[in-house]
Design an enzyme around this catalytic site. Structure first.
Site, PDB file in Angstrom:
ATOM      1  N   GLN A 251      19.356  -0.640  11.287  1.00  0.00           N
ATOM      2  CA  GLN A 251      17.988  -0.736  11.794  1.00  0.00           C
ATOM      3  C   GLN A 251      17.357  -2.087  11.480  1.00  0.00           C
ATOM      4  OE1 GLN A 251      16.350   1.701  13.799  1.00  0.00           O
ATOM      5  NE2 GLN A 251      18.542   2.107  13.886  1.00  0.00           N
ATOM      6  N   HIS A 254      16.804  -4.911  14.114  1.00  0.00           N
ATOM      7  CA  HIS A 254      15.805  -4.847  15.176  1.00  0.00           C
ATOM      8  C   HIS A 254      14.959  -6.112  15.242  1.00  0.00           C
ATOM      9  CE1 HIS A 254      15.516  -1.149  17.487  1.00  0.00           C
ATOM     10  NE2 HIS A 254      15.957  -0.478  16.449  1.00  0.00           N
ATOM     11  N   GLU A 319       9.297   5.980  10.186  1.00  0.00           N
ATOM     12  CA  GLU A 319       9.631   6.310  11.574  1.00  0.00           C
ATOM     13  C   GLU A 319      10.945   7.094  11.640  1.00  0.00           C
ATOM     14  OE1 GLU A 319      10.524   3.904  15.757  1.00  0.00           O
ATOM     15  OE2 GLU A 319      10.640   2.858  13.833  1.00  0.00           O
ATOM     16  N   HIS A 320      12.001   6.537  11.058  1.00  0.00           N
ATOM     17  CA  HIS A 320      13.316   7.194  11.018  1.00  0.00           C
ATOM     18  C   HIS A 320      13.637   7.575   9.583  1.00  0.00           C
ATOM     19  CE1 HIS A 320      13.602   4.088  14.305  1.00  0.00           C
ATOM     20  NE2 HIS A 320      13.959   5.157  14.984  1.00  0.00           N
ATOM     21  N   ASP A 353      18.572   6.728  18.623  1.00  0.00           N
ATOM     22  CA  ASP A 353      18.092   5.589  19.389  1.00  0.00           C
ATOM     23  C   ASP A 353      18.712   5.534  20.776  1.00  0.00           C
ATOM     24  OD1 ASP A 353      16.344   4.554  17.550  1.00  0.00           O
ATOM     25  OD2 ASP A 353      17.660   2.946  16.855  1.00  0.00           O
ATOM     26  N   HIS A 413     -29.727  24.445  27.972  1.00  0.00           N
ATOM     27  CA  HIS A 413     -28.478  25.165  27.766  1.00  0.00           C
ATOM     28  C   HIS A 413     -28.749  26.663  27.648  1.00  0.00           C
ATOM     29  CE1 HIS A 413     -26.524  21.327  26.993  1.00  0.00           C
ATOM     30  NE2 HIS A 413     -25.354  21.942  26.818  1.00  0.00           N
TER      31      HIS A 413
END
Length: 437
Positions: A251, A254, A319-320, A353, A413
C-alpha cells in the site's frame, strides 16, 4: 496499558501539504468553469494535462479502438474482476428493501429505495491509472439502477488509457470522457454547454479533486472525501515478517504520503518487520515512492494484549485493516472503526483493491469513525411516505399534532392539524387553538 512505538510516522495533521493553497486554487477553477463552461475546461485541460482534443467525450469509435487494443487475456481479467464486483453489489442491493407498515389503525408509513438519476464516476490517473476504480464506481452504480452514468479519467501519456476506458465501457458507462482534475469534476457537477450536470460524483482523486468534491457537496452528492491511502497490518507471531512487510509496502507505493502501520503484540515480529521492510526496499521497483511513505508515515506499534490491539486499531480508524492473527474473527467481532477488514493471511488489501468484489473506495483520515465506504446503497435514496386511511386516525394524530405545535408556538402548523380534526373528528375546535387533551 503498555503501548510502545518502535517507529513513528507523521500524522495527517503534520502533512506539509498547503491546504489553504489547494482550497484557493480549487475555488478559482470552480468559478472559472461555472462562468465560462467548455472554454474554461479546454483551457485548464491544456494547462494541467497538455490535452486539448476537439471534444472530451469519446465516440463509440474511439471507445471501440481502446477495447480492441487490449489482448483477450486482459479483457477476460477485466471481465472477471467486474463480475466479482457486480455479484457482491447485487447481493447488497437485494438486502435493501422497501417497507410499508401500519403503525396504528389507519396510519400507514413506508419508504421506497430509488436510485439517483445521474452519477459521474471519476477514475484518477497520476502514477497509476486505476482500472479498478472504474469497476468500483460504474459497475456499482449500474447495479443500483442509475439511469445515466458518466465516467471520466485524465489522459495518460497524451492519450486515453485503453484499459481504463475499456473498464468504463464494459462496466456500463453511458458517457465516457477523457479529462481530469478539478476541471473535470466542475464540468460534470456544474454542467457546461456540452455536458449536462449530474446529481452525484464518486471516486478517488488527488488533493485537488478531493477539495473540489468538498466544495461542491450540497450542490451535488458525493461518496466521501478520500485522502491518501492508508493501511494497518494487525499481526501476531503466527505470521512472519516477510508477510507483514510485503503487505505494508503493497500500500505504501500508492504515493509519498501513505500511512502504513504495523500493530502487533510481538516485539520480535515488530523488529523483524522493520528489517524486512528495509530489505524489500532495496529490490522493490516502486521503492522510490514506497520508501518515502514508509520513512515519513510508517509506524510500528507494540502492545501487550489483543484487547489493546483492538483499542489502538479503533483509535487509528484506518482505511484498510489487514488482520493476520490466530483468531482474526475476534477483530471482526470487536472492532468498530475501519474502512474494510481483510481477515487472515490468505487475503490481503490488493485483493480488495483490484478483484475480490468488495468496493475499494473507502474512508480515510479517521472518517471510518462515522462512515463506511462506497457501496450500492450510496447510489440509492431512501425516501419516506405516509398515508392516513381513516377519519378516526386523522383526528387522533391531529389532536396530538395540534398540542405539540402549541408548545412550539407554531400556529400555522397547528392549524394544519386543527382543520383535519374539525373535518374528521371534533366539530368545535376554534381556528388557531390547540385541541384539548
Amino acid at each position: 496499558m503498555a503501548i510502545q512505538y518502535l517507529k513513528h510516522g507523521r500524522s495527517a495533521e503534520d502533512s506539509s501539504q498547503d491546504a489553504a493553497k489547494v482550497r484557493d486554487v480549487v475555488t478559482g477553477i470552480l468559478a472559472d468553469v461555472a462562468k465560462r463552461g467548455d472554454e474554461a475546461v479546454a483551457a485548464l485541460s491544456q494547462k494541467f494535462d497538455n490535452w486539448s482534443p476537439e471534444r472530451f467525450r469519446l465516440s463509440e469509435e474511439e471507445i471501440g479502438a481502446c477495447v480492441r487494443s487490449l489482448s483477450q487475456g486482459q479483457l477476460d481479467d477485466i471481465k472477471f474482476a467486474q463480475a466479482q464486483v457486480r455479484n457482491f453489489a447485487k447481493a447488497q442491493r437485494d438486502s435493501i428493501h422497501d417497507i410499508e407498515v401500519e403503525t396504528m389503525p389507519g396510519v400507514v408509513l413506508g419508504h421506497k429505495n430509488m436510485p439517483v438519476d445521474s452519477v459521474a464516476c471519476y477514475v484518477p490517473g497520476g502514477k497509476f491509472p486505476l482500472v479498478a476504480s472504474a469497476h468500483m464506481g460504474v459497475v456499482t452504480a449500474k447495479v443500483a439502477g442509475v439511469s445515466r452514468i458518466l465516467a471520466a479519467s485524465p489522459p495518460v501519456q497524451g492519450r486515453p488509457n485503453p484499459a481504463v476506458i475499456t473498464a468504463m465501457h464494459l462496466g456500463g458507462a453511458d458517457e465516457i470522457y477523457t479529462f481530469g482534475g478539478v476541471q473535470a469534476i466542475a464540468a460534470m457537477a456544474l454542467g457546461t454547454q456540452s455536458i449536462d450536470s449530474v446529481s452525484m460524483i464518486v471516486g478517488p482523486g488527488n488533493a485537488f479533486v478531493a477539495e473540489a468534491k468538498r466544495q461542491l457537496f450540497g450542490r451535488i452528492g458525493i461518496d466521501l472525501i478520500a485522502g491518501p491511502s492508508e493501511t494497518l497490518v494487525i499481526a501476531d507471531d503466527s505470521v512472519d515478517a516477510e508477510m507483514c512487510a510485503t503487505d505494508l509496502l503493497g500500500q505504501a507505493e500508492h504515493g509519498f504520503n501513505t500511512p502504513a502501520i504495523l500493530l502487533t503484540n510481538s516485539m520480535q515480529l515488530a523488529r523483524d518487520t522493520i528489517a524486512e521492510v528495509e530489505r524489500l526496499l532495496t529490490i522493490l521497483p516502486t521503492a522510490n515512492t514506497a520508501g518515502v511513505s514508509w520513512r515519513d508515515y510508517g509506524a510500528v506499534i507494540v502492545t501487550d494484549t489483543i484487547d489493546e490491539m483492538v483499542e489502538e486499531a479503533d483509535r487509528i480508524a484506518s482505511e484498510h485493516v489487514q488482520v493476520m492473527t490466530r483468531d482474526p474473527d475476534y477483530f471482526l467481532a470487536n472492532m468498530k472503526n475501519y474502512g474494510a477488514l481483510f481477515l487472515g493471511p490468505r487475503t490481503n488489501v490488493a485483493y480488495g483493491d483490484k478483484v475480490i468484489g468488495t468496493n475499494h473506495t473507502l474512508p480515510t483520515g479517521k472518517s471510518a469513525r462515522y462512515t463506511g465506504g462506497l457501496w450500492v446503497g450510496k447510489f440509492i435514496k431512501t425516501c419516506t411516505y405516509q398515508k392516513v386511511l381513516t377519519d378516526e386516525a386523522s383526528a387522533k394524530i391531529g389532536a396530538y399534532c395540534s398540542r405539540l405545535c402549541a408548545i412550539e408556538g407554531m400556529i400555522a402548523h397547528g392549524e394544519q392539524a386543527n382543520i383535519r380534526v374539525r373535518r374528521y373528528g371534533y366539530q368545535d375546535v376554534p381556528y388557531g387553538s390547540a385541541v384539548p387533551g
